[in-house]
Design a protein around this motif. Structure first.
Motif, mmCIF file in Angstrom:
data_model
loop_
_atom_site.group_PDB
_atom_site.id
_atom_site.type_symbol
_atom_site.label_atom_id
_atom_site.label_comp_id
_atom_site.label_asym_id
_atom_site.label_seq_id
_atom_site.Cartn_x
_atom_site.Cartn_y
_atom_site.Cartn_z
ATOM 1 N N LEU A 147 -80.435 -5.446 -9.535
ATOM 2 C CA LEU A 147 -80.856 -6.822 -9.812
ATOM 3 C C LEU A 147 -79.807 -7.826 -9.344
ATOM 4 N N ASP A 156 -86.414 -11.682 -4.976
ATOM 5 C CA ASP A 156 -87.017 -11.412 -6.274
ATOM 6 C C ASP A 156 -87.038 -9.907 -6.530
ATOM 7 N N ASP A 158 -87.401 -6.769 -9.977
ATOM 8 C CA ASP A 158 -87.585 -6.456 -11.396
ATOM 9 C C ASP A 158 -87.288 -4.986 -11.623
ATOM 10 N N GLU A 160 -87.053 -1.749 -14.899
ATOM 11 C CA GLU A 160 -87.288 -1.304 -16.264
ATOM 12 C C GLU A 160 -86.254 -0.244 -16.611
ATOM 13 N N ARG A 178 -87.900 -4.754 -19.612
ATOM 14 C CA ARG A 178 -88.214 -5.113 -18.236
ATOM 15 C C ARG A 178 -87.472 -6.415 -17.919
ATOM 16 N N SER A 180 -86.400 -9.178 -14.811
ATOM 17 C CA SER A 180 -86.676 -9.658 -13.453
ATOM 18 C C SER A 180 -85.772 -10.847 -13.152
ATOM 19 N N TRP A 195 -83.711 -15.618 -14.801
ATOM 20 C CA TRP A 195 -83.784 -14.268 -15.364
ATOM 21 C C TRP A 195 -84.857 -14.238 -16.450
#
Length: 326
Positions: A147, A156, A158, A160, A178, A180, A195
């Motif tokens: 990230l 961009d 994301d 988990e 999660r 992103s 965020w």
């Protein structure tokens, strides 16, 4: 189940630093400008003719009257009475997901109340960016690395990940999150990192429960007293249960969909009987057939099949599903 509608009310943001002067600073600047103008007129009053003063007073009077009318019709509002009725801001403040916006210096310029609840911080002084919050959790290290790299490249992304307990420390049970990151241009032309962090533990629990139920259903089918297999339009076996595999001495651990065909499992006479079962276009047909199936070593296994075939509306053969009784 009937779900009741619920409206989430907007709350005040935990942090909101605007990139513009505060009302107090603007008032001080205005006072200084007015004081300088008044001092100039007082010191040089002998050099300024009456016509200029009258014109200046007229302009100021017109500006004052315009301001009063603008204030009356709502065109001008006092900042102290201005409400945060912006739709975008209200939306962010009402989210149950944590939103944290940081500038290029990694300083938080906005954070909604949900973000503080998720990370367990309600004091602005102790509030940290998601990068700093997740840096203390080894289980999130790989996700955080990806990230952070994406954020530096304004891409961009994301991720988990699973933590042994909640981020806010209120629950000792494992939690799934999660996270992103999204890059956007700020009002001053700077780059802001948005965020978003969500607690998806309930979604994960539902997925795991669904997977367990699916596993139980497959186990019931595998352990049924009858054999079952399905094949595609070309006759390649896509699935067979454990009972069928046991009768035909097929090792399910090495079985892969499409590796075997109905021709491999049937004698020539049995294959002709199966191919003779045809359905009309767009319909299905079920037939009961008694034949011999073959093991890999050539040994025959007499079975009775309930064979269902499907034909597409264009006349092309479809999938078939078969139950075998030994």
């Amino acid at each position: 189940m009937v779900e009741k509608s619920r409206v989430t009310k907007s709350s005040e943001p935990l942090v909101y630093r605007k990139n513009r002067p505060t009302p107090f600073i603007r008032l001080v600047v205005l006072g200084v400008v007015a004081l300088i103008g008044a001092s100039f007129l007082f010191l040089y009053r002998d050099l300024v003719n009456e016509g200029f003063l009258l014109a200046l007073l007229g302009i100021l009077s017109m500006a004052g009257v315009f301001f009063l009318f603008a204030l009356a019709i709502g065109l001008v509002e006092f900042s102290s009475n201005r409400k945060q009725d912006d739709i975008g801001g209200a939306f962010l403040n009402s989210l149950t997901d944590g939103i944290c916006i940081a500038n290029e210096e990694n300083t938080i310029v906005y954070a909604n109340r949900a973000y503080g609840d998720i990370v367990g911080v309600q004091d602005i002084v102790d509030l940290q960016t998601p990068e700093n919050v997740l840096a203390g959790h080894d289980d999130a290290a790989n996700a955080l690395y990806r990230l952070a790299n994406s954020a530096q490249k304004s891409i961009d992304a994301d991720e988990e990940f699973r933590l042994p307990q909640s981020l806010n420390g209120l629950d000792s049970e494992p939690h799934w999150y999660r996270v992103s990151v999204h890059s956007m241009a700020g009002p001053a032309g700077d780059i802001l990192q948005v965020w978003r962090i969500s607690d998806v533990s309930s979604d994960r629990d539902a997925q795991e429960q669904y997977f367990l139920e699916l596993q139980k259903a497959i186990d019931h089918l595998d352990r049924s007293p009858v054999g079952f297999f399905s094949s595609d339009e070309d006759g390649h076996v896509q699935y067979l249960n454990a009972t069928m595999a046991e009768w035909l001495d097929i090792d399910l651990t090495s079985f892969s969909p499409g590796a075997l065909s109905i021709e491999d499992l049937s004698t020539s006479e049995g294959l002709q009987l199966l191919n003779a079962v045809q359905a009309e276009p767009g319909k299905m047909r079920t037939a009961i057939i008694a034949l011999d199936m073959t093991k890999p070593n050539g040994e025959s296994v007499p079975v009775q099949l309930i064979h269902r075939v499907q034909t597409h509306s264009d006349g092309q053969p479809g999938e078939s599903r078969t139950i075998a009784i030994n």
